[in-house]
Design a protein around this motif. Structure first.
Motif, PDB file in Angstrom:
ATOM      1  N   LYS A 100       0.830  -1.141  -0.005  1.00  0.00           N
ATOM      2  CA  LYS A 100      -0.007   0.170  -0.097  1.00  0.00           C
ATOM      3  C   LYS A 100       0.779   1.407   0.148  1.00  0.00           C
ATOM      4  O   LYS A 100       0.754   2.086  -0.751  1.00  0.00           O
ATOM      5  N   LEU A 101       1.835   1.336   0.787  1.00  0.00           N
ATOM      6  CA  LEU A 101       2.787   2.331   0.503  1.00  0.00           C
ATOM      7  C   LEU A 101       3.482   2.597  -0.413  1.00  0.00           C
ATOM      8  O   LEU A 101       3.625   3.797  -1.159  1.00  0.00           O
ATOM      9  N   ASP A 102       3.832   1.534  -1.389  1.00  0.00           N
ATOM     10  CA  ASP A 102       4.340   1.568  -2.440  1.00  0.00           C
ATOM     11  C   ASP A 102       3.573   2.056  -3.577  1.00  0.00           C
ATOM     12  O   ASP A 102       3.771   2.796  -4.381  1.00  0.00           O
ATOM     13  N   LEU A 103       1.946   1.797  -3.530  1.00  0.00           N
ATOM     14  CA  LEU A 103       1.051   2.332  -4.263  1.00  0.00           C
ATOM     15  C   LEU A 103       0.908   3.651  -4.021  1.00  0.00           C
ATOM     16  O   LEU A 103       0.625   4.426  -5.145  1.00  0.00           O
ATOM     17  N   SER A 104       0.873   4.305  -2.726  1.00  0.00           N
ATOM     18  CA  SER A 104       0.927   5.495  -2.628  1.00  0.00           C
ATOM     19  C   SER A 104       2.012   6.285  -3.265  1.00  0.00           C
ATOM     20  O   SER A 104       2.023   7.688  -3.910  1.00  0.00           O
ATOM     21  N   ARG A 105       3.443   5.706  -3.149  1.00  0.00           N
ATOM     22  CA  ARG A 105       4.650   6.444  -3.697  1.00  0.00           C
ATOM     23  C   ARG A 105       4.385   6.481  -5.342  1.00  0.00           C
ATOM     24  O   ARG A 105       4.900   7.673  -5.812  1.00  0.00           O
ATOM     25  N   ASP A 106       3.974   5.360  -5.783  1.00  0.00           N
ATOM     26  CA  ASP A 106       4.182   5.323  -7.187  1.00  0.00           C
ATOM     27  C   ASP A 106       2.935   5.837  -8.167  1.00  0.00           C
ATOM     28  O   ASP A 106       2.952   6.297  -9.143  1.00  0.00           O
ATOM     29  N   TYR A 107       1.711   6.160  -7.396  1.00  0.00           N
ATOM     30  CA  TYR A 107       0.406   6.415  -7.846  1.00  0.00           C
ATOM     31  C   TYR A 107      -0.202   7.530  -7.185  1.00  0.00           C
ATOM     32  O   TYR A 107      -1.188   7.471  -6.744  1.00  0.00           O
ATOM     33  N   PRO A 108       0.445   8.626  -6.741  1.00  0.00           N
ATOM     34  CA  PRO A 108       0.153   9.670  -6.039  1.00  0.00           C
ATOM     35  C   PRO A 108      -1.300  10.243  -6.620  1.00  0.00           C
ATOM     36  O   PRO A 108      -2.185  10.648  -5.719  1.00  0.00           O
ATOM     37  N   ARG A 109      -1.306  10.362  -7.899  1.00  0.00           N
ATOM     38  CA  ARG A 109      -2.637  11.182  -8.446  1.00  0.00           C
ATOM     39  C   ARG A 109      -3.791  10.390  -8.239  1.00  0.00           C
ATOM     40  O   ARG A 109      -4.752  10.729  -8.026  1.00  0.00           O
ATOM     41  N   GLU A 110      -3.375   9.002  -8.545  1.00  0.00           N
ATOM     42  CA  GLU A 110      -4.668   8.043  -8.456  1.00  0.00           C
ATOM     43  C   GLU A 110      -5.126   7.949  -6.966  1.00  0.00           C
ATOM     44  O   GLU A 110      -6.167   7.919  -6.839  1.00  0.00           O
ATOM     45  N   SER A 111      -4.388   8.238  -6.013  1.00  0.00           N
ATOM     46  CA  SER A 111      -4.665   8.156  -4.682  1.00  0.00           C
ATOM     47  C   SER A 111      -5.551   9.169  -4.471  1.00  0.00           C
ATOM     48  O   SER A 111      -6.600   9.244  -3.823  1.00  0.00           O
ATOM     49  N   ARG A 112      -5.240  10.674  -4.923  1.00  0.00           N
ATOM     50  CA  ARG A 112      -5.912  11.771  -4.668  1.00  0.00           C
ATOM     51  C   ARG A 112      -7.126  11.805  -5.417  1.00  0.00           C
ATOM     52  O   ARG A 112      -8.221  12.123  -4.996  1.00  0.00           O
ATOM     53  N   LEU A 113      -7.302  11.026  -6.585  1.00  0.00           N
ATOM     54  CA  LEU A 113      -8.332  10.880  -7.293  1.00  0.00           C
ATOM     55  C   LEU A 113      -9.371  10.058  -6.570  1.00  0.00           C
ATOM     56  O   LEU A 113     -10.795  10.409  -6.404  1.00  0.00           O
TER      57      LEU A 113
END
Length: 216
Positions: A100-113
């Motif tokens: 999950k942390l890697d996902l936040s690091r690699d896909y910050p725009r998707e997380s904010r979306l």
């Protein structure tokens, strides 16, 4: 071979390139401004296309948004799907946290979306959250509960344990600027978060046996 035969292949590549340009531009705008704040004109301009050209690929702003969310939801669920009931509990939970942390690091725009969609009441994702996402959380919560019943990890509410992983990892994407300004230059928020969260969850989950295992 007919002299015109390469044309459909070339057109297909152009179409794929344009669709990806539209989705990339839309992701940037939706993640920054939300669904309501972004317009088709802005998306088209950011993609380097005219609005009529954009509408050749997508019939509406909502269609673009829904396609982004569909891909996003799959990526968001994959780390939890990978948590194995038959694995070593501490390894499985810490592995989930790191994914999950890697996902936040690699896909910050998707997380904010995703965060923007939830803050708006999830009008486009409500059915998926109430169905696929909830079912997956309940399934994995049962695995966590079984480990707790076996004394392999400390007892807590398993659903809220999953929520805590979401909160503590996605924060670094959703509040990236705040995190970086507070930490200052030359520091890696995700490397530091990984170390901190590893320690935090080891302590939260520890029983006598797990504390011993964590040293090896």
């Amino acid at each position: 071979m007919d002299q015109n035969s390469p044309r459909p292949v070339r057109q297909s590549r152009i179409q794929q390139k344009n669709r990806q340009a539209i989705l990339g531009a839309a992701l940037e705008l939706f993640s920054a401004r939300g669904f309501r704040g972004a317009t088709l004109e802005q998306i088209a301009a950011a993609a380097g296309l005219s609005k009529p050209n954009l509408l050749y690929y997508f019939a509406s702003k909502e269609e673009i948004y829904r396609q982004l969310l569909t891909g996003l939801l799959k990526n968001w669920l994959d780390p939890l799907r990978a948590l194995r009931a038959g694995g070593e509990p501490l390894d499985e939970i810490l592995g989930y946290m790191r994914r999950k942390l890697d996902l936040s690091r690699d896909y910050p725009r998707e997380s904010r979306l995703f965060a923007n969609e939830i803050l708006q009441g999830a009008p486009h994702l409500h059915a998926a959250i109430a169905g696929e996402l909830r079912d997956l959380v309940m399934e994995k919560a049962e695995a966590l509960r079984a480990w707790m019943d076996q004394g392999r990890i400390a007892r807590s509410d398993p659903v809220h344990l999953i929520f805590s992983v979401w909160t503590l990892t996605q924060h670094y994407a959703d509040f990236d600027m705040q995190v970086r300004v507070i930490l200052g230059p030359g520091r890696d928020p995700y490397a530091e978060a990984g170390e901190f969260l590893d320690t935090l969850f080891r302590r939260l989950l520890a029983t006598g046996g797990i504390e011993t295992n964590a040293k090896h």
